[in-house]
Design an enzyme around this catalytic site. Structure first.
Site, PDB file in Angstrom:
ATOM      1  N   ASP A 250       0.904  -1.649   6.805  1.00 21.92           N
ATOM      2  CA  ASP A 250       2.221  -1.542   6.213  1.00 21.92           C
ATOM      3  C   ASP A 250       2.689  -0.100   6.464  1.00 21.92           C
ATOM      4  OD1 ASP A 250       4.472  -2.069   4.456  1.00 21.92           O
ATOM      5  OD2 ASP A 250       3.388  -0.928   2.941  1.00 21.92           O
TER       6      ASP A 250
ATOM      7  N   ASP B 240       5.813   1.862   4.494  1.00 21.43           N
ATOM      8  CA  ASP B 240       6.208   2.557   3.263  1.00 21.43           C
ATOM      9  C   ASP B 240       5.143   2.420   2.184  1.00 21.43           C
ATOM     10  OD1 ASP B 240       9.159   3.334   3.824  1.00 21.43           O
ATOM     11  OD2 ASP B 240       9.059   1.227   4.400  1.00 21.43           O
TER      12      ASP B 240
END
Length: 212
Positions: free
Chosen positions: A8, A10
């Protein structure tokens, strides 16, 4: 044996939480939902994404436009965003160990590439895919089919409950990180395969998974 690590962006690689909060609060008047303080953000870290939407009062009809505006405003902030301490060194070591690295995120590919270039990591990742906020599992499944990858060879690294859910729906292992958005307690309650507190722990886990 695990060969591919999907990250991922953020809250996992990039420390965007405070900047995203500021942008979201600026947009709250235009889109008609509650703004949030840092103290409230700490409380929200114990909620799922759908619970946060209900709490804030964001209209589901306006949500896609809000996300587009959020990504656009975030782009100008990329020079002010930092990677989490220690994550760059871990990424480079994982690459040296022979793992294929990729990113699947709900942020824009343009924003991701901008930060990677700032940090000299533009050649570290084999692929970067951008998907909808609640559709990561669809992006992962599409990638698995396209590349003819066995789910057992893949692990996903993320900081939110929805990352755990996406991994479960696609049959891949998931490593949750405690330094991002959702709290360590709520992540643990959703039973990821691994839950870590420091980026360096990734090296030990992946060394073991890579030998299985």
């Amino acid at each position: 044996m695990t060969k591919v690590i999907i990250f991922d962006f953020d809250g996992t690689l990039a420390d965007t939480i405070d900047i995203l909060l500021n942008i979201t609060n600026r947009l709250s008047v235009e889109f008609g939902f509650k703004s949030a303080t840092k103290d409230e953000l700490a409380q929200l870290s114990n909620l799922t994404s759908w619970q946060i939407l209900r709490y804030s009062g964001i209209s589901l009809f306006k949500f896609p436009l809000l996300i587009r505006k959020l990504k656009a405003e975030l782009h100008s902030e990329m020079p002010n965003i930092e990677l989490f301490a220690g994550i760059k060194e871990v990424l480079l070591e994982l690459k040296n160990l022979g793992f294929q690295l990729g990113i699947i995120t709900s942020n824009s590919q343009e924003n991701v590439l901008a930060l990677l270039e700032i940090n000299g990591l533009q050649n570290t990742f084999s692929f970067i895919y951008s998907g909808s906020t609640f559709g990561k599992h669809k992006v992962i499944n599409k990638w698995l089919k396209k590349e003819h990858i066995n789910p057992e060879e893949v692990v996903y690294v993320g900081d939110e409950i929805r990352d755990i859910d996406a991994a479960r729906k696609t049959g891949i292992k998931v490593i949750s990180v405690s330094w991002g958005f959702n709290s360590q307690e709520v992540l643990a309650a959703h039973n990821p395969d691994f839950l870590i507190e420091r980026p360096q722990e990734l090296l030990d886990i992946m060394s073991n998974l890579g030998r299985l």
